[in-house]
Scaffold this active site. Structure first.
Site, short mmCIF file in Angstrom:
data_model
loop_
_atom_site.label_atom_id
_atom_site.label_comp_id
_atom_site.label_asym_id
_atom_site.label_seq_id
_atom_site.Cartn_x
_atom_site.Cartn_y
_atom_site.Cartn_z
N HIS A 53 0.85 -1.19 0.00
CA HIS A 53 0.00 0.00 0.00
C HIS A 53 0.89 1.24 0.00
O HIS A 53 2.01 1.23 0.54
CB HIS A 53 -0.91 0.02 1.22
CG HIS A 53 -1.98 -1.02 1.19
ND1 HIS A 53 -3.15 -0.91 1.91
CD2 HIS A 53 -2.09 -2.19 0.51
CE1 HIS A 53 -3.92 -1.96 1.69
NE2 HIS A 53 -3.28 -2.77 0.84
N GLU A 55 0.85 3.93 1.74
CA GLU A 55 1.26 4.36 3.07
C GLU A 55 2.41 3.52 3.61
O GLU A 55 3.38 4.04 4.15
CB GLU A 55 0.09 4.30 4.07
CG GLU A 55 -1.10 5.15 3.71
CD GLU A 55 -2.18 4.37 2.96
OE1 GLU A 55 -1.86 3.68 1.97
OE2 GLU A 55 -3.35 4.47 3.36
N CYS A 83 -6.51 1.99 5.36
CA CYS A 83 -7.12 0.74 5.84
C CYS A 83 -6.57 0.44 7.23
O CYS A 83 -5.69 1.13 7.74
CB CYS A 83 -6.81 -0.41 4.87
SG CYS A 83 -5.07 -0.92 4.89
N CYS A 86 -2.74 -0.06 7.36
CA CYS A 86 -2.00 1.20 7.25
C CYS A 86 -2.19 2.07 8.49
O CYS A 86 -1.25 2.71 8.95
CB CYS A 86 -2.41 1.94 5.98
SG CYS A 86 -1.92 1.04 4.49
#
Length: 149
Positions: A53, A55, A83, A86
């Protein structure tokens, strides 16, 4: 928002990821002086990595750059609500502020189905600012899924 703002850079990164076939999410981390410490987009598909991801990629880059697992006094800008994975990484790295664009009501861990930062398992709660360039971020993610389907 100013043309050279951190969120605009995150949007540019998200669009770069989209060109690579990734869900368009971009992330920028600034140090306490407002300088870009790290920038990333999703790499889940291209690196066959469910942890890829934006992040997580940016947090890893920033931590390696400063040789620390703590990003105290740093700010994170991301185009989509983080999410739970993260959000936990943001908490663990002690990021001071989160700025995000579009809500993710299905998988988001702030305004979505749960709020990780209100759980008893969360040991660091950052300042949270949502709806930053919201319409641009929502359009980008919605357009992607319209094209994808």
């Amino acid at each position: 928002m100013a043309k050279n703002s951190p969120m605009n850079l995150a949007i540019e990164l998200a669009l770069k990821g989209k060109k690579c076939g990734e869900i368009p999410v971009g992330c920028v981390i600034l140090n306490k002086d407002g300088e870009v410490l790290a920038q990333a987009h999703n790499t889940v598909v291209n690196e066959f990595d469910p942890l890829g991801h934006a992040e997580i990629n940016a947090i890893r880059e920033a931590c390696q750059k400063i040789n620390s697992d703590r990003l105290i006094d740093c700010s994170l800008y991301v185009t989509l609500e983080p999410c739970i994975m993260c959000a936990a990484a943001i908490s663990r790295s002690k990021i001071k502020k989160i700025y995000f664009g579009a809500d993710d009501l299905k998988f988001g861990a702030i305004n979505g189905t749960i709020n990780f930062f209100q759980s008893k398992n969360c040991n660091h709660v950052p300042e949270i600012y949502d709806n930053i360039s919201k319409s641009d971020c929502e359009k980008m993610i919605n357009d992607f899924f319209k094209e994808y389907r």
